[in-house]
Design a protein around this motif. Structure first.
Motif, PDB file in Angstrom:
ATOM      1  N   LEU A 124       0.847  -1.203   0.000  1.00 60.09           N
ATOM      2  CA  LEU A 124       0.000   0.000   0.000  1.00 60.09           C
ATOM      3  C   LEU A 124       0.879   1.249   0.000  1.00 60.09           C
ATOM      4  N   GLU A 125       1.927   1.216   0.811  1.00 57.94           N
ATOM      5  CA  GLU A 125       2.832   2.366   0.861  1.00 57.94           C
ATOM      6  C   GLU A 125       3.548   2.547  -0.474  1.00 57.94           C
TER       7      GLU A 125
ATOM      8  N   ARG B  70       2.501   1.919  -3.393  1.00 58.74           N
ATOM      9  CA  ARG B  70       1.600   2.469  -4.408  1.00 58.74           C
ATOM     10  C   ARG B  70       1.185   3.893  -4.120  1.00 58.74           C
ATOM     11  N   HIS B  71       0.934   4.170  -2.828  1.00 61.03           N
ATOM     12  CA  HIS B  71       0.303   5.462  -2.510  1.00 61.03           C
ATOM     13  C   HIS B  71       1.140   6.336  -1.596  1.00 61.03           C
ATOM     14  N   ARG B  72       2.212   5.808  -1.091  1.00 61.35           N
ATOM     15  CA  ARG B  72       3.035   6.415  -0.039  1.00 61.35           C
ATOM     16  C   ARG B  72       2.246   6.557   1.262  1.00 61.35           C
ATOM     17  N   SER B  73       1.106   7.261   1.240  1.00 61.71           N
ATOM     18  CA  SER B  73       0.304   7.403   2.461  1.00 61.71           C
ATOM     19  C   SER B  73      -0.622   6.191   2.635  1.00 61.71           C
TER      20      SER B  73
ATOM     21  N   VAL C  48      -4.395   7.503   2.470  1.00 61.05           N
ATOM     22  CA  VAL C  48      -4.845   7.696   1.083  1.00 61.05           C
ATOM     23  C   VAL C  48      -5.037   6.336   0.423  1.00 61.05           C
ATOM     24  N   GLY C  49      -4.075   5.433   0.651  1.00 61.23           N
ATOM     25  CA  GLY C  49      -4.141   4.087   0.055  1.00 61.23           C
ATOM     26  C   GLY C  49      -5.385   3.341   0.496  1.00 61.23           C
TER      27      GLY C  49
ATOM     28  N   ARG D 180      -8.499   4.737  -1.238  1.00 58.17           N
ATOM     29  CA  ARG D 180      -8.561   4.323  -2.654  1.00 58.17           C
ATOM     30  C   ARG D 180      -8.857   2.830  -2.770  1.00 58.17           C
TER      31      ARG D 180
END
Ligand code: FAD
Length: 454
Positions: free
Chosen positions: A178-179, A181-184, A187-188, A191
């Motif tokens: 998840l990190e 892909r989205h860093r946060s 947010v991940g 989504r």
């Protein structure tokens, strides 16, 4: 093809049963007098207790499919809905564990400064590279205080580990992904939830799972018994494997059984034993591989059951509570068994299960059974206000309880796989490698059945 599976814990049982069901000539060799490994269900004095794992998360379709094949799916029992409530022991008392970000903001498990820091999670700096510890990962995303309380509690419930040593990528691969892909993570998660809603339904025939904590009506031993029954004479108990060597394209397995030592021929051998036992078996074949396997450390654990007569203590609420290491208490967590799985106690009896030791307090597992019971009683009185005297006690010690996926674990696995490529016909499964939970073991063993019968 003749296959020998070594080790009749849940991993070896599932693997051997899967092969047997597909008509493969398979033998399962288990050293102990009974199968199941660390799954051990006991029934005594109106209590059903689990010496090892207590339950599983009903999220794994392969486990549901297995239970259906064995004719025991109807016997799966999910936890009482109240078990959704969980507690944390922090700041000297029990507090409800919030189940969502808004609930966290309203709760008292963290001070406001820590909650504000958590709101900054979408601004998390990029990953530093390398195999990050869970604690460093937590501090980077949610800050020091939330890591000390929430991240530590989360890992304790699964690994009983030391979060400064555990590898986030090995222990929580989905979180690491998840990190990536989205860093946060925040947010991940938002989504991912949207994507899940828009995703097509699973293919027809996929067993549906509840996502709840679950067991069987007679405890986890129901699964072990059904597997053993399906295996019949394929399963040999009291059969300890003491040697392994190559012979031409195949293998010879030396086994001590019923006071006799004999050799069995096999085209394929699967070691479903703990990593330290696998290490000793492969040492004569490949010493560096043995060292890598032996390097997978296990956290010792003690499990103490305290049972109370009906009416002597109020029924505790929810699944139980976890205790972050920063609290410096002597218990890692407590399961409210009779509230979660009411059918495991008769006539309103109350059952608590206390988990002790782990990577941060291995010394406590050295205590004898009587001292462990005393310790559990003292801690339960102090933390949960339970003052009654138990009518039932049981303590079990696991010197090597739960494998620790510490930093370097994934690199170690890659090196193990590379070494196994030079030993064709030999493979490994079990909780030391790709997931410590019972359902992880079922998934990995099932995948191995497919690989062996392809
Ligand atoms: C205290 C505790 C609590 C846990 N709680 C949970 C939980 O609540 N939920 C969950 O999902 N997971 C939990 N787990 C983890 C879960 O129990 C394990 O991951 C799983 O049961 C491991 O199964 P396994 O077959 O891989 O290994 P094991 O159960 O260790 O089986 C290995 C088998 O190999 C046999 N063996 C060893 N040497 C030899 C030899 N030389 N020859 C032949 N046989 C040999 C052993 O006797 C044993 O039967 C817990 C674990 C522990 C210890």
């Amino acid at each position: 093809m003749r296959v020998v599976v070594v080790g009749g814990g849940i991993s070896g049982l599932v693997l051997a049963q899967g092969l047997h069901a597909r008509g493969t000539d398979v033998t399962l060799l288990e050293a102990a007098a009974r199968p199941g490994g660390n799954i051990q269900t006991h029934r005594r004095d109106g209590f059903i207790t689990e010496a090892g794992p207590n339950s599983f998360l009903d999220r794994e379709p392969t486990l549901r499919a297995l239970a259906a094949r064995l004719g025991i799916e109807e016997r799966i029992r999910t936890a009482d809905p109240a078990a959704k409530r969980r507690y944390l022991y922090t700041g000297g008392r029990l507090r409800a564990l919030p189940q969502s970000p808004p609930a966290l903001l309203r709760s008292d498990v963290l001070p406001w400064s820590a909650k504000l820091r958590m709101l900054g999670e979408p601004l998390t700096p990029p990953a530093p590279g390398g195999d990050e510890s869970l604690a460093d990962f937590g501090r980077r995303h949610v800050g020091r205080a939330a890591t000390r309380v929430l991240v530590d509690a989360m890992q304790t419930g699964i690994y009983a580990g030391d979060m400064e040593s555990l590898s986030v990528a090995a222990c929580f691969p989905q979180v690491a992904a998840l990190e990536k892909r989205h860093r946060s993570l925040l947010v991940g998660m938002v989504r991912a939830r949207k994507e899940k809603r828009a995703a097509p339904p699973p293919p027809e025939g996929t067993p549906s799972t509840t996502g709840a904590v679950a067991s069987f009506d007679g405890g986890l031993g129901v699964l072990v018994d059904a597997l053993a029954q399906a295996l019949g004479p394929v399963l040999h108990t009291g059969a300890r494997v003491v040697g392994l060597r190559r012979e031409g394209p195949g293998w010879r397995v030396t086994v001590e059984e019923a006071g006799r030592r004999e050799e069995r021929e096999a085209d394929r051998v699967v070691l479903a034993v703990p990593a330290h036992t696998a290490a000793e078996l492969v040492r004569p074949l490949d010493a560096p591989l043995a060292d890598r396997l032996a390097g997978i450390v296990y956290a010792p654990m003690a499990v103490v059951h305290l049972g109370f007569a009906p009416g002597t203590v109020p029924p505790p609420d929810g699944f139980g509570f976890l205790v972050p290491a920063a609290e410096r208490r002597r218990v890692l967590g407590v399961i409210h068994v009779s509230s979660t799985f009411p059918w495991r106690t008769e006539g309103g009896r109350i059952l608590y299960t206390c988990l002790i030791g782990g990577a941060t307090r291995p010394d406590l597992v050295e205590l004898d059974e009587a001292a462990l019971v005393t310790l559990a009683k003292e801690e339960l009185r102090l933390m949960a206000g339970v003052t009654a005297e138990p009518v039932f006690t049981e303590a079990v010690r696991w010197k090597r309880g739960i494998p620790q996926y510490n930093r370097g674990h994934l690199e170690r696995l890659a090196a193990i796989d590379a070494a196994l490529a030079h030993l064709p016909g030999l493979s490994l499964t079990g909780n030391a490698y790709r997931g410590v939970g019972l359902t992880d073991c079922v998934r990995d063993a099932t995948a191995r059945v497919d690989a062996l019968t392809r």
